[in-house]
Design a protein around this motif. Structure first.
Motif, mmCIF file in Angstrom:
data_model
loop_
_atom_site.group_PDB
_atom_site.id
_atom_site.type_symbol
_atom_site.label_atom_id
_atom_site.label_comp_id
_atom_site.label_asym_id
_atom_site.label_seq_id
_atom_site.Cartn_x
_atom_site.Cartn_y
_atom_site.Cartn_z
ATOM 1 N N CYS A 31 -104.486 -35.708 6.336
ATOM 2 C CA CYS A 31 -105.191 -36.915 6.781
ATOM 3 C C CYS A 31 -106.302 -36.495 7.732
ATOM 4 C CB CYS A 31 -104.222 -37.865 7.474
ATOM 5 S SG CYS A 31 -105.053 -39.323 8.148
ATOM 6 N N HIS A 62 -99.084 -42.728 8.870
ATOM 7 C CA HIS A 62 -99.169 -42.946 10.313
ATOM 8 C C HIS A 62 -99.829 -44.291 10.615
ATOM 9 C CE1 HIS A 62 -101.184 -41.772 14.334
ATOM 10 N NE2 HIS A 62 -99.998 -42.275 14.575
ATOM 11 N N CYS A 89 -102.559 -43.311 4.858
ATOM 12 C CA CYS A 89 -101.748 -42.429 5.690
ATOM 13 C C CYS A 89 -100.455 -43.134 6.097
ATOM 14 C CB CYS A 89 -102.546 -42.021 6.925
ATOM 15 S SG CYS A 89 -101.690 -40.793 7.940
ATOM 16 N N GLY A 114 -97.539 -33.486 12.052
ATOM 17 C CA GLY A 114 -98.449 -34.534 12.507
ATOM 18 C C GLY A 114 -97.676 -35.721 13.033
ATOM 19 N N PRO A 115 -98.386 -36.770 13.397
ATOM 20 C CA PRO A 115 -97.760 -37.910 14.064
ATOM 21 C C PRO A 115 -96.777 -38.692 13.207
ATOM 22 C CG PRO A 115 -100.045 -38.378 13.556
ATOM 23 C CD PRO A 115 -99.831 -36.930 13.255
ATOM 24 N N THR A 158 -107.850 -38.215 9.880
ATOM 25 C CA THR A 158 -107.904 -38.927 11.159
ATOM 26 C C THR A 158 -107.165 -38.194 12.269
ATOM 27 O OG1 THR A 158 -108.132 -41.028 10.025
ATOM 28 C CG2 THR A 158 -107.452 -41.125 12.323
ATOM 29 N N HIS A 159 -105.871 -37.898 12.071
ATOM 30 C CA HIS A 159 -105.101 -37.196 13.107
ATOM 31 C C HIS A 159 -104.403 -35.962 12.568
ATOM 32 C CE1 HIS A 159 -104.898 -41.560 14.561
ATOM 33 N NE2 HIS A 159 -105.724 -40.949 15.391
ATOM 34 N N GLY A 160 -104.711 -35.565 11.357
ATOM 35 C CA GLY A 160 -104.243 -34.275 10.849
ATOM 36 C C GLY A 160 -102.850 -34.218 10.258
#
Ligand code: FES
Length: 121
Positions: A74, A52, A50, A91-92, A76-78
């Motif tokens: 992803c 991120h 990722c 996303g982040p 984990t955090h989308g």
């Protein structure tokens, strides 16, 4: 010397927007997870990392697409990525990209290209 072209999988192992195939590539940090998927008929491959945080995208092996089948996601955090470019559209890590790998499909197989070149991560 490593081969310039390496077989990843058979073409039939990659259904349209279905499960991807995980594999490994050599980078300057050693063996690194990668994956290939099929989207709109074409194969697309990236490091499985990722943009991120350095985690693999798929929590279940090979599940890289979101429910719509339009984006790589992803788990984990989308973070959502455009399959053709690896560009993150939500996303982040919006605005960043996955690391794209050169692949080609021919003679019923999917191949990693430039396999002799070191990938810098
Ligand atoms: S680790 Fe992938 S979105 Fe956070």
């Amino acid at each position: 010397m490593a081969e310039a072209k390496r077989l990843i999988c058979a073409s039939q192992e990659l259904p349209e927007r279905g499960l991807g195939v995980r594999f490994s590539v050599e980078t300057d940090r050693g063996p690194t997870p990668a994956f290939v998927v099929r989207y709109r008929g074409k194969v697309q491959a990236y490091l499985n990392r990722c943009a991120h945080v350095r985690v693999e995208l798929d929590s279940q092996p090979g599940e890289f697409f979101d429910f719509s089948g339009l984006y790589l996601v992803c788990s984990t955090h989308g973070a959502a990525y455009v399959p053709e470019s690896g560009y993150c559209i939500g996303g982040p890590c919006k605005g960043l990209r996955l690391t794209k790998l050169a692949v080609e499909e021919c003679d019923g197989g999917v191949y990693l290209l430039n396999n002799e070149e070191t990938i810098h991560v």
